[in-house]
Design a protein around this motif. Structure first.
Motif, PDB file in Angstrom:
ATOM      1  N   GLY A  23       0.790  -1.124   0.041  1.00  0.00           N
ATOM      2  CA  GLY A  23      -0.098  -0.120  -0.007  1.00  0.00           C
ATOM      3  C   GLY A  23       0.899   1.354  -0.016  1.00  0.00           C
ATOM      4  O   GLY A  23       1.947   1.249   0.374  1.00  0.00           O
ATOM      5  N   PHE A  24       0.442   2.419  -0.722  1.00  0.00           N
ATOM      6  CA  PHE A  24       0.913   3.572  -0.631  1.00  0.00           C
ATOM      7  C   PHE A  24       2.448   3.567  -1.199  1.00  0.00           C
ATOM      8  O   PHE A  24       3.409   4.367  -0.905  1.00  0.00           O
ATOM      9  CB  PHE A  24       1.162   4.298   0.881  1.00  0.00           C
ATOM     10  CG  PHE A  24      -0.383   4.409   1.529  1.00  0.00           C
ATOM     11  CD1 PHE A  24      -1.023   5.754   1.202  1.00  0.00           C
ATOM     12  CD2 PHE A  24      -0.864   3.621   2.395  1.00  0.00           C
ATOM     13  CE1 PHE A  24      -2.180   5.878   1.699  1.00  0.00           C
ATOM     14  CE2 PHE A  24      -2.191   3.918   2.808  1.00  0.00           C
ATOM     15  CZ  PHE A  24      -2.631   5.087   2.470  1.00  0.00           C
ATOM     16  N   GLY A  83      -3.684  -1.880  -1.836  1.00  0.00           N
ATOM     17  CA  GLY A  83      -4.395  -0.767  -1.666  1.00  0.00           C
ATOM     18  C   GLY A  83      -3.780   0.857  -1.791  1.00  0.00           C
ATOM     19  O   GLY A  83      -2.574   0.900  -1.625  1.00  0.00           O
ATOM     20  N   CYS A  84      -4.607   1.816  -2.005  1.00  0.00           N
ATOM     21  CA  CYS A  84      -4.023   3.185  -2.161  1.00  0.00           C
ATOM     22  C   CYS A  84      -2.934   3.465  -3.002  1.00  0.00           C
ATOM     23  O   CYS A  84      -1.785   4.105  -2.714  1.00  0.00           O
ATOM     24  CB  CYS A  84      -3.651   3.606  -0.601  1.00  0.00           C
ATOM     25  SG  CYS A  84      -5.062   3.404   0.640  1.00  0.00           S
ATOM     26  N   ASN A  85      -2.950   2.792  -4.272  1.00  0.00           N
ATOM     27  CA  ASN A  85      -2.219   2.837  -5.455  1.00  0.00           C
ATOM     28  C   ASN A  85      -3.036   3.133  -6.518  1.00  0.00           C
ATOM     29  O   ASN A  85      -4.199   2.441  -6.955  1.00  0.00           O
ATOM     30  CB  ASN A  85      -1.300   1.746  -5.543  1.00  0.00           C
ATOM     31  CG  ASN A  85      -0.269   1.573  -4.565  1.00  0.00           C
ATOM     32  OD1 ASN A  85       0.697   2.175  -4.643  1.00  0.00           O
ATOM     33  ND2 ASN A  85      -0.523   0.385  -3.821  1.00  0.00           N
ATOM     34  N   ASP A  86      -2.754   4.068  -7.513  1.00  0.00           N
ATOM     35  CA  ASP A  86      -3.708   4.420  -8.509  1.00  0.00           C
ATOM     36  C   ASP A  86      -3.511   3.349  -9.770  1.00  0.00           C
ATOM     37  O   ASP A  86      -2.910   3.877 -10.772  1.00  0.00           O
ATOM     38  CB  ASP A  86      -3.246   5.919  -9.082  1.00  0.00           C
ATOM     39  CG  ASP A  86      -4.306   6.484  -9.952  1.00  0.00           C
ATOM     40  OD1 ASP A  86      -5.731   5.804  -9.989  1.00  0.00           O
ATOM     41  OD2 ASP A  86      -4.179   7.462 -10.504  1.00  0.00           O
ATOM     42  N   SER A 108      -8.194  -1.506  -2.096  1.00  0.00           N
ATOM     43  CA  SER A 108      -8.964  -0.438  -1.550  1.00  0.00           C
ATOM     44  C   SER A 108      -8.190   0.694  -2.375  1.00  0.00           C
ATOM     45  O   SER A 108      -7.011   0.967  -2.375  1.00  0.00           O
ATOM     46  CB  SER A 108      -8.735  -0.256  -0.009  1.00  0.00           C
ATOM     47  OG  SER A 108      -9.529  -1.226   0.740  1.00  0.00           O
ATOM     48  N   ALA A 109      -9.130   1.887  -2.540  1.00  0.00           N
ATOM     49  CA  ALA A 109      -8.754   2.892  -3.128  1.00  0.00           C
ATOM     50  C   ALA A 109      -7.599   2.952  -4.350  1.00  0.00           C
ATOM     51  O   ALA A 109      -6.553   3.408  -4.203  1.00  0.00           O
ATOM     52  CB  ALA A 109      -7.993   3.925  -1.872  1.00  0.00           C
ATOM     53  N   CYS A 110      -8.063   1.976  -5.082  1.00  0.00           N
ATOM     54  CA  CYS A 110      -6.900   1.938  -6.545  1.00  0.00           C
ATOM     55  C   CYS A 110      -7.727   2.273  -7.544  1.00  0.00           C
ATOM     56  O   CYS A 110      -7.288   2.100  -8.616  1.00  0.00           O
ATOM     57  CB  CYS A 110      -6.948   0.259  -6.580  1.00  0.00           C
ATOM     58  SG  CYS A 110      -5.945  -0.685  -5.419  1.00  0.00           S
ATOM     59  N   GLY A 137     -13.110   2.437  -0.998  1.00  0.00           N
ATOM     60  CA  GLY A 137     -12.704   3.897  -1.673  1.00  0.00           C
ATOM     61  C   GLY A 137     -12.661   3.743  -2.974  1.00  0.00           C
ATOM     62  O   GLY A 137     -11.796   4.407  -3.544  1.00  0.00           O
TER      63      GLY A 137
END
Length: 342
Positions: A23-24, A83-86, A108-110, A137
């Motif tokens: 993540g991140f 998660g949390c990577n575009d 999450s948040a991808c 997300g």
């Protein structure tokens, strides 16, 4: 050919106890593809080692070599967090590369859209290893809800599904708007639960930060929150009550705002697995009947009574006494009189 992503300027990657935390990390979907391929090719170690302390990546080495070093030294990977990577929808095309050891996946948040949600659901419709999927997300709209509902009707492996805080944007008043799914999408998923007897936890609408406050717009939080629709509550209650549901925990919004909140008492009474409604606020705790059935279900008191196992009975009573759950002690004693007298 682009190089593996640069670790400089990002937080250190943690590899520990069979968990691969990505993540991140400003990943590109091609990075994920390479990692999945490497994991799928490498055989799991013959002997599983006990979890070690978190180890940092050696930034002088490529991510691929570090991932393989991790899997060969520590243990086979059972959880992957990207998660949390575009990453976008493209990353969902690589799910078939995942090794069979992976049971926990976090996307999450991808930046997933309807196509990506559809790919994940198609993968899960026949997958027999993933038991926990987290994808909050992202942008799950009504079409995405259709994919999820169809997947839930076919999948008999998944135990936990987290999809709250999707489709987040800015409301017309300039405040942050949390709009997970429309009521139409929630109703589709509720209907699907009638056909699923293995899912144990579902979180569609995350818990609010200001449970039980009358206003639906809290300026101090900067949030524009949707009202709880009674039809949504009714749909989920009926789905759980009229099926062989394994659901233990459900989050579908601020249920205490439901005008028919008292009817959840009946749902808890009929569904012996259900014990969490996604909130621990004062309104819930003040409802003695609801709290009674929550406690009975959480400690599996009805199952213990039905099966008549002496060891389980003693263990459950001891746990109830230890935590001061008198309702459970009373229930077990009252419903096991014959068993106790033997």
């Amino acid at each position: 050919m682009r190089n593996m992503f640069d670790l400089s300027g990002t937080r250190d990657l943690l590899l520990h106890g069979g968990q691969l935390e990505l993540g991140f990390q400003r990943l590109h979907h091609t990075d994920v593809k390479r990692i999945f391929k490497k994991l799928g090719r490498e055989p799991p170690p013959e002997k599983i080692q006990p979890p070690r302390k978190c180890r940092r990546l050696n930034k002088s080495q490529s991510l691929e070599s570090e991932v393989i070093r991790f899997t060969s030294i520590d243990c086979s990977v059972w959880r992957i967090n990207i998660g949390c990577n575009d990453l976008g929808d493209k990353v969902t095309e690589y799910l078939h590369l995942l090794p069979e050891t992976v049971t926990d996946l976090d996307v999450s948040a991808c930046g997933l859209q309807t196509r990506g949600i559809g790919n994940i659901c198609k993968f899960l419709s026949s997958n027999k290893t993933i038991v926990r999927l987290i994808m909050w997300g992202n942008n799950i709209n009504d079409d995405g809800a259709v994919y999820i509902s169809e997947m839930l009707k076919q999948n008999d492996t998944l135990r936990e599904l987290v999809i709250f805080n999707n489709h987040i944007g800015i409301a017309s008043n300039g405040l942050l708007k949390a709009d997970p799914l429309t009521n139409k999408g929630k109703l589709r998923i509720a209907e699907a639960l009638r056909y699923n007897s293995t899912l144990q936890m579902i979180a569609i609408d995350g818990p609010r930060l200001h449970f039980c406050k009358p206003p639906y717009l809290d300026p101090s939080l900067g949030l524009s929150l949707p009202r709880f629709d009674p039809e949504v509550g009714k749909a989920f209650r009926n789905a759980l009550e009229e099926s062989e549901s394994a659901i233990e925990s459900i989050q579908i919004g601020n249920v205490v705002d439901d005008p028919n909140f008292h009817q959840w008492e009946t749902t808890l009474q009929k569904c012996e697995n259900l014990h969490s409604l996604g909130t621990e606020c004062i309104t819930v705790r003040a409802n003695k009947k609801l709290m009674r059935w929550r406690a009975i279900n959480a400690l599996k008191a009805r199952k213990v009574t039905r099966e008549g196992n002496a060891d389980e009975f003693i263990s459950t009573v001891s746990t109830a006494v230890q935590y001061g759950v008198i309702d459970v002690v009373y229930y077990l004693m009252r419903n096991n009189v014959g068993f106790i007298s033997k």
